[in-house]
Design a protein around this motif. Sequence first.
Motif, short mmCIF file in Angstrom:
data_model
loop_
_atom_site.label_atom_id
_atom_site.label_comp_id
_atom_site.label_asym_id
_atom_site.label_seq_id
_atom_site.Cartn_x
_atom_site.Cartn_y
_atom_site.Cartn_z
N MET A 18 0.84 -1.21 0.00
CA MET A 18 0.00 0.00 0.00
C MET A 18 0.86 1.24 0.00
SD MET A 18 -3.27 -0.25 2.52
CE MET A 18 -4.27 1.15 2.05
N GLU A 21 2.21 2.10 -3.31
CA GLU A 21 1.20 2.65 -4.22
C GLU A 21 0.64 3.97 -3.72
OE1 GLU A 21 -1.56 0.24 -6.17
OE2 GLU A 21 -0.14 -1.37 -6.55
N PRO A 25 -0.94 7.03 4.68
CA PRO A 25 -0.52 8.38 5.06
C PRO A 25 1.01 8.43 5.23
CG PRO A 25 -2.39 7.69 6.38
CD PRO A 25 -1.96 6.50 5.58
N ASP A 45 -8.99 5.88 5.98
CA ASP A 45 -10.42 6.18 5.95
C ASP A 45 -11.14 4.93 5.45
OD1 ASP A 45 -9.95 6.12 3.22
OD2 ASP A 45 -10.24 8.27 2.92
N SER A 47 -12.38 4.08 2.66
CA SER A 47 -11.86 3.60 1.38
C SER A 47 -10.49 2.93 1.57
CB SER A 47 -11.76 4.80 0.42
OG SER A 47 -11.01 4.47 -0.71
N GLY A 48 -9.67 3.53 2.43
CA GLY A 48 -8.35 2.97 2.71
C GLY A 48 -8.44 1.60 3.36
N MET A 50 -10.82 -0.57 2.91
CA MET A 50 -11.21 -1.54 1.87
C MET A 50 -10.00 -1.88 0.99
SD MET A 50 -15.10 -0.77 0.67
CE MET A 50 -15.18 1.00 0.72
N SER A 51 -9.21 -0.86 0.67
CA SER A 51 -8.00 -1.13 -0.12
C SER A 51 -7.05 -2.05 0.64
CB SER A 51 -7.27 0.17 -0.45
OG SER A 51 -7.93 0.86 -1.45
N VAL A 53 -7.81 -4.25 2.82
CA VAL A 53 -8.37 -5.61 2.77
C VAL A 53 -7.99 -6.28 1.44
CG1 VAL A 53 -10.55 -6.88 2.54
CG2 VAL A 53 -10.24 -5.27 4.41
N LEU A 54 -8.07 -5.53 0.35
CA LEU A 54 -7.73 -6.12 -0.96
C LEU A 54 -6.25 -6.49 -1.02
CD1 LEU A 54 -9.79 -3.81 -3.37
CD2 LEU A 54 -10.24 -6.21 -2.82
N PHE A 55 -5.39 -5.59 -0.51
CA PHE A 55 -3.95 -5.90 -0.49
C PHE A 55 -3.68 -7.13 0.38
CE2 PHE A 55 -3.29 -1.44 -1.87
CZ PHE A 55 -2.38 -1.66 -2.89
N GLU A 57 -5.74 -9.53 1.11
CA GLU A 57 -6.26 -10.72 0.43
C GLU A 57 -5.26 -11.21 -0.63
OE1 GLU A 57 -11.08 -9.92 0.78
OE2 GLU A 57 -10.09 -9.67 -1.14
N LEU A 64 -11.42 -11.94 2.79
CA LEU A 64 -11.62 -11.54 4.19
C LEU A 64 -12.98 -10.88 4.37
CD1 LEU A 64 -8.08 -9.99 4.77
CD2 LEU A 64 -8.85 -12.30 5.30
N ARG B 197 -14.88 -7.94 -6.39
CA ARG B 197 -14.60 -9.38 -6.30
C ARG B 197 -15.40 -10.20 -7.30
NH1 ARG B 197 -15.26 -9.16 0.18
NH2 ARG B 197 -13.08 -8.99 0.80
N TYR B 216 -15.07 9.08 -3.59
CA TYR B 216 -14.83 8.56 -2.25
C TYR B 216 -13.82 7.41 -2.24
CZ TYR B 216 -19.02 11.23 -1.48
OH TYR B 216 -19.92 12.26 -1.44
N ASP B 218 -10.12 5.61 -2.89
CA ASP B 218 -8.70 5.87 -3.12
C ASP B 218 -8.28 5.20 -4.43
OD1 ASP B 218 -8.17 3.19 -2.61
OD2 ASP B 218 -7.35 3.52 -0.62
N LEU B 221 -8.69 1.29 -4.84
CA LEU B 221 -10.07 0.85 -4.93
C LEU B 221 -10.69 1.31 -6.26
CD1 LEU B 221 -11.33 -0.77 -2.67
CD2 LEU B 221 -12.38 1.32 -1.81
N ARG B 224 -9.21 -0.76 -9.17
CA ARG B 224 -9.73 -2.14 -9.22
C ARG B 224 -11.19 -2.17 -9.61
NH1 ARG B 224 -6.67 -6.29 -5.22
NH2 ARG B 224 -4.69 -5.21 -5.07
#
Lengths: 104, 305
Positions: A18, A21, A25, A45, A47-48, A50-51, A53-55, A57, A64, B197, B216, B218, B221, B224
């Motif tokens: 993260m 990319e 922060p 935040d 959105s962060g 969720m990102s 979580v993707l990283f 995963e 997850l 997903r 909203y 980043d 996200l 993807r």
Amino acid sequence: MISYHEALGAIRTALNKMKLEGGLPAGVQPESVGESTKVTSLGLDSSGVMSFVLFLEDVVGVELDLARVQAVDTVGELAGYLADGELLDRSKAKSADDTDPEEP
Amino acid sequence: MSESGLRSLLDHAFENLRGASPVPDALRLLVSSLNDVVQPLEQEFVQSDIRPLCLSHPIRELLHEDPYTRRSFLQPRGYPGDAELLDYIYCLSSPTPLDSSLGTEIFAQHMASFACRNVRRRRALVAARLDALPPGSRVLSVGAGHFRESTWSRAVQSRALEVVAVDQDPASLAVVDRENQDLAVSTVRASVLDIIRRPARLGEFSFIYSAGLFDYLDDTLAGRLVSSLSRVLTAGGQLVIANFMPGLPERGYMETFMEWRLKYRTGAQLSALAARFISSDGFWADVHEDGGIAYLTLSSRRTSG
């Protein structure tokens, strides 16, 4: 199934990705993240998160549960979830600790 | 600006709103002064250093008499910029008799702001894109909110299009279901992660758009999501993404008194972001900037058959 220590490593790896990319922060250093680090101190935040979580995963190779990741307090708890598939139930642990033996 | 400078700015605005100056002038000056303070600063700094000062000043109570500012700040749905808030901007909802005259005046001034005017314009542009589609097109609206484009689109109203409205908020989808029940509009509850997903669960579409969601997300996200949505575009289909651009004149006010922080992107940044996540062999990109909002259109190079 991964061990607790592998899970901690996976979390740092995900945070490093993260960071590369530009998704963390500026003040957050993944190598300094330990089990007692508060997840809120990562400054993510919604959105962060969720990102993240993707990283994560991508690193651990399993999907997850976002709600469970959002519910953890510390990086150690998150590692516990990744390792066991189970979160430490803090509310139960706390209420047990807080029980006053004098109370009827 | 120093802390005392900011306090002085807020003190002055407070006195203006209490009658020293007409409300529209007072609010215009506050919004513009706050923006001068905030525009050069990172959002993290605004949140940690500027916002607390603003929110601890007595002017907050006056500004929160406005139902638009108040709703944004309180986030009753748990996230910023919900569909009820947008209904204010679309003039579908307005202050009630319980709101003060000051709050009503502040509200009216906000509705005339650059941001609100261009949110309404965005709705009109999206409706026009829908009307330009061939009859029978399957459309996916991502982050649909109340899907208010519907009432401005002849194609939707005449059932010429089959629309799937996706949102993570069941309360918003209930409004879509209720207000489009005679039309070819269906709803799917799905989060951004769900779509990233498993996009194929939504089906295939010749036109996909997201008007108010990428503000909203980043970069990870957003990228993807573009990648996932591009996989459910039919041959020759189009994906349109809107995103507010840097330099929004209301940014300072939004990030302090409204708790409303957006991820701003220029058209070039949107385009570069998409290029990182999808192959340029498969799509060509077109960027259009209008009223402080960037619109990226990705068109599939595939041809059917």
